[in-house]
Design a protein around this motif. Sequence first.
Motif, short mmCIF file in Angstrom:
data_model
loop_
_atom_site.label_atom_id
_atom_site.label_comp_id
_atom_site.label_asym_id
_atom_site.label_seq_id
_atom_site.Cartn_x
_atom_site.Cartn_y
_atom_site.Cartn_z
N GLY A 14 22.52 20.71 -19.53
CA GLY A 14 21.31 20.35 -20.24
C GLY A 14 21.08 21.21 -21.47
O GLY A 14 20.42 20.80 -22.42
N THR A 15 21.63 22.41 -21.48
CA THR A 15 21.49 23.27 -22.64
C THR A 15 22.25 22.74 -23.83
O THR A 15 22.02 23.15 -24.96
CB THR A 15 21.98 24.70 -22.33
N LEU A 16 23.16 21.80 -23.61
CA LEU A 16 23.89 21.21 -24.73
C LEU A 16 23.00 20.30 -25.56
O LEU A 16 23.32 19.97 -26.69
CB LEU A 16 25.08 20.39 -24.21
N VAL A 17 21.89 19.86 -25.00
CA VAL A 17 21.03 18.93 -25.72
C VAL A 17 19.66 19.52 -26.01
O VAL A 17 18.83 18.86 -26.61
CB VAL A 17 20.86 17.62 -24.93
N SER A 18 19.40 20.76 -25.59
CA SER A 18 18.07 21.30 -25.82
C SER A 18 18.14 22.81 -25.98
O SER A 18 18.81 23.50 -25.23
CB SER A 18 17.14 20.97 -24.65
N CYS A 19 17.44 23.32 -26.97
CA CYS A 19 17.33 24.76 -27.16
C CYS A 19 15.90 25.06 -27.56
O CYS A 19 15.53 24.87 -28.71
CB CYS A 19 18.30 25.24 -28.24
N ARG A 20 15.10 25.52 -26.64
CA ARG A 20 13.69 25.73 -26.92
C ARG A 20 13.44 27.21 -27.18
O ARG A 20 13.17 27.99 -26.27
CB ARG A 20 12.84 25.22 -25.76
N THR A 21 13.61 27.60 -28.43
CA THR A 21 13.38 28.98 -28.83
C THR A 21 12.32 29.01 -29.91
O THR A 21 12.16 28.06 -30.68
CB THR A 21 14.66 29.65 -29.37
N ALA A 22 11.58 30.11 -29.99
CA ALA A 22 10.55 30.23 -31.02
C ALA A 22 10.48 31.68 -31.47
O ALA A 22 10.54 32.60 -30.67
CB ALA A 22 9.20 29.79 -30.47
N THR A 87 13.37 10.23 -27.34
CA THR A 87 13.64 10.24 -25.89
C THR A 87 14.83 9.34 -25.57
O THR A 87 15.07 8.33 -26.23
CB THR A 87 12.41 9.78 -25.09
N ILE A 88 15.55 9.73 -24.52
CA ILE A 88 16.80 9.05 -24.15
C ILE A 88 16.68 8.49 -22.75
O ILE A 88 16.07 9.09 -21.86
CB ILE A 88 17.98 10.05 -24.21
N ASP A 89 17.28 7.32 -22.54
CA ASP A 89 17.34 6.72 -21.22
C ASP A 89 18.73 6.14 -21.02
O ASP A 89 19.40 5.73 -21.98
CB ASP A 89 16.29 5.63 -21.06
N TYR A 109 23.81 15.31 -15.00
CA TYR A 109 23.87 15.55 -16.44
C TYR A 109 22.98 14.58 -17.20
O TYR A 109 22.21 14.97 -18.08
CB TYR A 109 25.31 15.44 -16.96
N LEU A 110 23.05 13.30 -16.86
CA LEU A 110 22.24 12.30 -17.57
C LEU A 110 20.75 12.55 -17.35
O LEU A 110 19.94 12.40 -18.26
CB LEU A 110 22.63 10.90 -17.11
N SER A 111 20.38 12.93 -16.11
CA SER A 111 18.98 13.24 -15.84
C SER A 111 18.51 14.43 -16.66
O SER A 111 17.39 14.45 -17.19
CB SER A 111 18.78 13.52 -14.34
N SER A 112 19.39 15.43 -16.78
CA SER A 112 19.05 16.62 -17.55
C SER A 112 18.86 16.28 -19.02
O SER A 112 17.93 16.77 -19.68
CB SER A 112 20.15 17.67 -17.39
N GLU A 113 19.72 15.42 -19.55
CA GLU A 113 19.60 15.03 -20.96
C GLU A 113 18.31 14.25 -21.20
O GLU A 113 17.63 14.44 -22.21
CB GLU A 113 20.81 14.20 -21.38
N LYS A 114 17.97 13.37 -20.27
CA LYS A 114 16.74 12.59 -20.40
C LYS A 114 15.52 13.51 -20.41
O LYS A 114 14.60 13.35 -21.23
CB LYS A 114 16.63 11.58 -19.26
N ALA A 116 15.42 16.72 -21.22
CA ALA A 116 15.42 17.56 -22.42
C ALA A 116 14.95 16.79 -23.64
O ALA A 116 14.28 17.35 -24.52
CB ALA A 116 16.82 18.12 -22.66
N SER A 117 15.26 15.50 -23.71
CA SER A 117 14.88 14.70 -24.87
C SER A 117 13.38 14.45 -24.93
O SER A 117 12.85 14.07 -25.99
CB SER A 117 15.62 13.36 -24.86
N ALA A 118 12.69 14.63 -23.83
CA ALA A 118 11.25 14.35 -23.78
C ALA A 118 10.40 15.52 -24.24
O ALA A 118 9.17 15.42 -24.29
CB ALA A 118 10.85 13.96 -22.36
N THR A 119 11.03 16.65 -24.57
CA THR A 119 10.29 17.83 -25.01
C THR A 119 10.78 18.26 -26.38
O THR A 119 11.93 18.02 -26.75
CB THR A 119 10.47 18.99 -24.03
N PRO A 120 9.92 18.92 -27.18
CA PRO A 120 10.35 19.41 -28.49
C PRO A 120 11.53 20.36 -28.36
O PRO A 120 11.58 21.19 -27.44
CB PRO A 120 9.11 20.12 -29.03
N SER A 121 12.48 20.25 -29.26
CA SER A 121 13.65 21.12 -29.19
C SER A 121 14.05 21.57 -30.58
O SER A 121 13.69 20.96 -31.58
CB SER A 121 14.83 20.40 -28.52
#
Length: 244
Positions: A14-22, A87-89, A109-114, A116-121
């Motif tokens: 899931g980290t391949l599709v989302s990086c939530r850093t600030a 968002t991805i489905d 993996y697909l659940s993790s990607e879905k 991750a896509s629902a939150t700001p990244s």
Amino acid sequence: MKFDKLIYLAALLGTLVSCRTASKPIVFDPMSLGPSGATLKKYLDREEHPTPRPDSLVGVVKIEASLPNLNKKGEMVAEKTLAPNGTIDYEMRSFTGDNTIKKEVIGRYLSSEKEASATPSFGITAQNYRFKLKRRDRLKERNAVVFDLVPRKNAIGLFKGELWLDEDSGMPLRETGRLVKNPSVIFKTLDFTRDYDFKDGILYLAFQDSQADTRLIGKVLIRMEFDTPHYSSATLEKTHASLD
């Protein structure tokens, strides 16, 4: 044999599709890299101000996954829908192979990607990375400018590697590298390559290859090939109606 440890796979991939850093805003001028900085500037400007999509993009993806040390493998064909808000489905069309691969590797993996896509990244931006011109190259019959990427911090989701951009448009052609920090001690490394393509004004992920090296089950391999997506039927109907 129990495979409950595979649930950690979703956290890693899931980290391949989302990086939530600030952090504090970074001031970076791509033109400081010389003439090739113009290519990078086009890319960064597009990342900061993406063009809205008129409707959902729909396409077919073939996913091959395997656990070589356990002699398990499987292949899934699914329909991917990318909504205008990002968002991805996925909807499975068919699967052949070991059920462990279906549920614990591809499914998670697909659940993790879905999710991750629902939150700001935050992706490949000056906020997260330092850029260095590496070379010029060719990829898919296109002139490419290759930049070294070095994360500004060791955070989950960031990677050290390369960003390949189309020299004229600044569109991404390839991202490749290794995660700098793993979300669990059971993982040793994760290497990946993503290839992009753009047709008829649509930029899309065309190929992804991921290889995780774990301490418990050895290597985890996932390979994804994406067909050219198209806008949903609703958009096509509107387009046809406007032409009549």
